[in-house]
Design a protein around this motif. Structure first.
Motif, PDB file in Angstrom:
ATOM      1  N   ASN A 129      45.053  48.535  38.603  1.00 22.13           N
ATOM      2  CA  ASN A 129      45.456  48.992  39.939  1.00 22.13           C
ATOM      3  C   ASN A 129      45.541  50.514  39.909  1.00 22.13           C
ATOM      4  O   ASN A 129      46.477  51.075  39.328  1.00 22.13           O
ATOM      5  N   ILE A 143      40.914  53.093  46.405  1.00 17.68           N
ATOM      6  CA  ILE A 143      41.896  52.185  45.829  1.00 17.68           C
ATOM      7  C   ILE A 143      41.181  51.056  45.098  1.00 17.68           C
ATOM      8  O   ILE A 143      40.304  50.399  45.664  1.00 17.68           O
ATOM      9  N   ALA A 145      42.229  47.585  43.426  1.00 23.86           N
ATOM     10  CA  ALA A 145      43.324  46.621  43.307  1.00 23.86           C
ATOM     11  C   ALA A 145      42.783  45.388  42.620  1.00 23.86           C
ATOM     12  O   ALA A 145      41.690  44.912  42.950  1.00 23.86           O
ATOM     13  N   ASN A 146      43.526  44.898  41.651  1.00 22.21           N
ATOM     14  CA  ASN A 146      43.067  43.731  40.907  1.00 22.21           C
ATOM     15  C   ASN A 146      41.643  43.956  40.387  1.00 22.21           C
ATOM     16  O   ASN A 146      40.786  43.082  40.447  1.00 22.21           O
ATOM     17  N   ARG A 148      39.124  45.584  41.435  1.00 19.09           N
ATOM     18  CA  ARG A 148      37.980  45.787  42.327  1.00 19.09           C
ATOM     19  C   ARG A 148      38.321  46.774  43.434  1.00 19.09           C
ATOM     20  O   ARG A 148      39.454  46.841  43.889  1.00 19.09           O
ATOM     21  N   ALA A 149      37.307  47.526  43.879  1.00 18.57           N
ATOM     22  CA  ALA A 149      37.530  48.487  44.955  1.00 18.57           C
ATOM     23  C   ALA A 149      37.952  47.752  46.225  1.00 18.57           C
ATOM     24  O   ALA A 149      37.437  46.680  46.525  1.00 18.57           O
ATOM     25  N   VAL A 150      38.882  48.356  46.958  1.00 16.24           N
ATOM     26  CA  VAL A 150      39.372  47.778  48.206  1.00 16.24           C
ATOM     27  C   VAL A 150      38.486  48.245  49.361  1.00 16.24           C
ATOM     28  O   VAL A 150      38.226  49.437  49.509  1.00 16.24           O
ATOM     29  N   PRO A 229      49.720  51.561  42.453  1.00 10.77           N
ATOM     30  CA  PRO A 229      48.884  51.838  41.283  1.00 10.77           C
ATOM     31  C   PRO A 229      49.724  52.118  40.041  1.00 10.77           C
ATOM     32  O   PRO A 229      50.819  52.677  40.146  1.00 10.77           O
TER      33      PRO A 229
END
Lengths: 295, 295
Positions: A129, A143, A145-146, A148-150, A229
């Motif tokens: 993150n 960003i 998250a998990n 992968r790109a958001v 993050p």
């Protein structure tokens, strides 16, 4: 044998374009920098340098300034959005590149791509993150998250949130959409308009530093309280002033007021707010990372 | 045969606890509501109702108010964090439940869990990027990005960002950490302290509505520009007033000032800012969804 592949990348920035060829291990083999002009002229410059170098490359990644439509399911996929750079508004970037190459293409924002590159090779190795903020001509953020790109609705446009104004600050701000959003108040052009100089031309005890740090500290807080993050990377031209990052950390801690303990060992032993590990190659290597992630 | 399973859930809220048994298809078979007291007494109440009903259940999900340590790798996993509810601070919630059941346990924040339940059975079916905000005793939010709940450094604590203050608003705010953050200015207790009544006791043209809508609209903008949800769900007691949501949408659009076009058909045909589809079962079914996601 990922490391032996040759992958092409384009970092499309508001003031300059970086084109290059790198290995799948993140080693830059060749690169060039081109000033950003109008879309047609700029694309000719990119093609002139890149097309003869695409032999034996396995894909071409494009890390573009935003807003850009990055959802392949959107009818506007590959188009630039409502940017203040009016000549580029609605430009079909992906189609313009597709005209001269059949290589697999991968597209994301420059800042999402930089976050992915920092995770793969830079300051955020091993983190799932991560937020990458650039403070330069504008303020943007990517960003992950998990891992992968958001994307979602468009993609993160964090520079357009509004900070709490400082009591002694009556500058109107420069954002054509919002006036005094973070970008309007704290990007490079705002510093120039406000003080007549950039931070690197001012002493570190000049009030410009405390003000810039406060706004970026507030931005850091908004990001820590949303995207959560474990690495929050501040890059871009304004951050090249090494006095600034520690002041941003202090301002973030002041605004959080102990609600999140950034030094809590159960959050990991490392400082979350950092500068990029890949420095000026983050965007180009981000474009390369997009190709690797897509394959 | 997921739908035939029986799964137990606990929604641990600041004012009440909901315990229940549901099928794996999201049908609530039994439920009860218990007032939240101190941790020891409350845990006895939960056990008294739940323990005899755990026969033939495959797991127990816990959707807790935050801050709560949800990372299994943290030494504080399962503990409540620095909550204003001082009796609960540092309470080892997971251990207290583990004392009386050997079932697989799954833990997340109430709002992350609610977001997952809304994706599975409610207002966000088919969406990968969803934010669930609750506006009640406090303001909290859960974020699902790329189909998984966001944790990172702690977990999202969106209620503690600071909005831009309205010029005619000099209320100090009630947050013990930040005074006039979103939670301090716009949660239920702030409405009560400011106006002496809740929204449901006031006419829709009362200035309390426009003020509440403006702050929640700013919160919506901060979330749309960071987590980029395609569904942003506003639940909780304050949102039970049906006049409020359209005003929040208008305020968000006003603050965005056309930077993101929320009605752009390439963003999908649907309104992104909505109320929960699961209403008062969102938290309980969220706890159930945690068990399904973990298995």
């Amino acid at each position: 044998m990922t490391g032996k592949k040759r992958i092409a990348g384009i970092e499309l920035g508001g003031t300059k374009i970086v084109c290059g060829i790198a290995t799948g291990a993140g080693d830059v083999l060749q690169r060039t920098s081109i000033p950003t002009r109008g879309p047609e002229e700029t694309l000719i410059d990119i093609r002139t340098w890149l097309e003869p170098r695409l032999t034996d490359t396995t894909g071409l990644g494009i890390a573009s300034f935003g807003p850009v439509y990055v959802d392949p399911a959107s009818p506007r996929y590959g188009h630039i959005g409502t940017t203040p750079k009016t000549a580029w508004r609605d430009f079909d970037l992906l189609r313009a590149i597709r005209e001269w190459t059949e290589l697999p293409l991968a597209l994301d924002t420059d800042v999402n791509a930089a976050a992915l590159a920092e995770i793969r090779w830079g300051a955020a190795r091993g983190h799932d993150n991560v937020v990458y903020v650039t403070v330069g001509t504008g303020i943007g953020g990517g960003i992950v998250a998990n891992s992968r790109a958001v994307h979602g609705l468009m993609h993160p446009e964090i520079g357009h949130m509004k900070p709490r104004r400082l009591p002694d600050d009556d500058f109107d701000g420069l954002c054509p959409f919002h006036g005094d959003c973070f970008e309007g108040l704290a990007a490079g052009p705002a510093i120039q308009a406000r003080w007549g100089k950039q931070l690197n031309e001012l002493p570190a005890d000049h009030p410009a530093f405390a003000m810039e740090a406060d706004y970026l500290g507030q931005l850091a807080v908004n990001l820590l309280l949303t995207a959560s993050p474990t690495k929050l990377i501040f890059g871009g031209g304004v951050m090249s002033n090494t006095e600034l990052l520690p002041m941003v950390r202090d301002a973030a801690a002041r605004h959080l007021n102990n609600y999140l303990d950034l030094t809590d060992p159960s959050n990991g032993p490392e400082e979350p707010i950092v500068t990029p590990g890949l420095e000026s190659n983050a965007g180009l290597l981000g474009a390369v990372a997009l190709v690797i992630d897509a394959s």
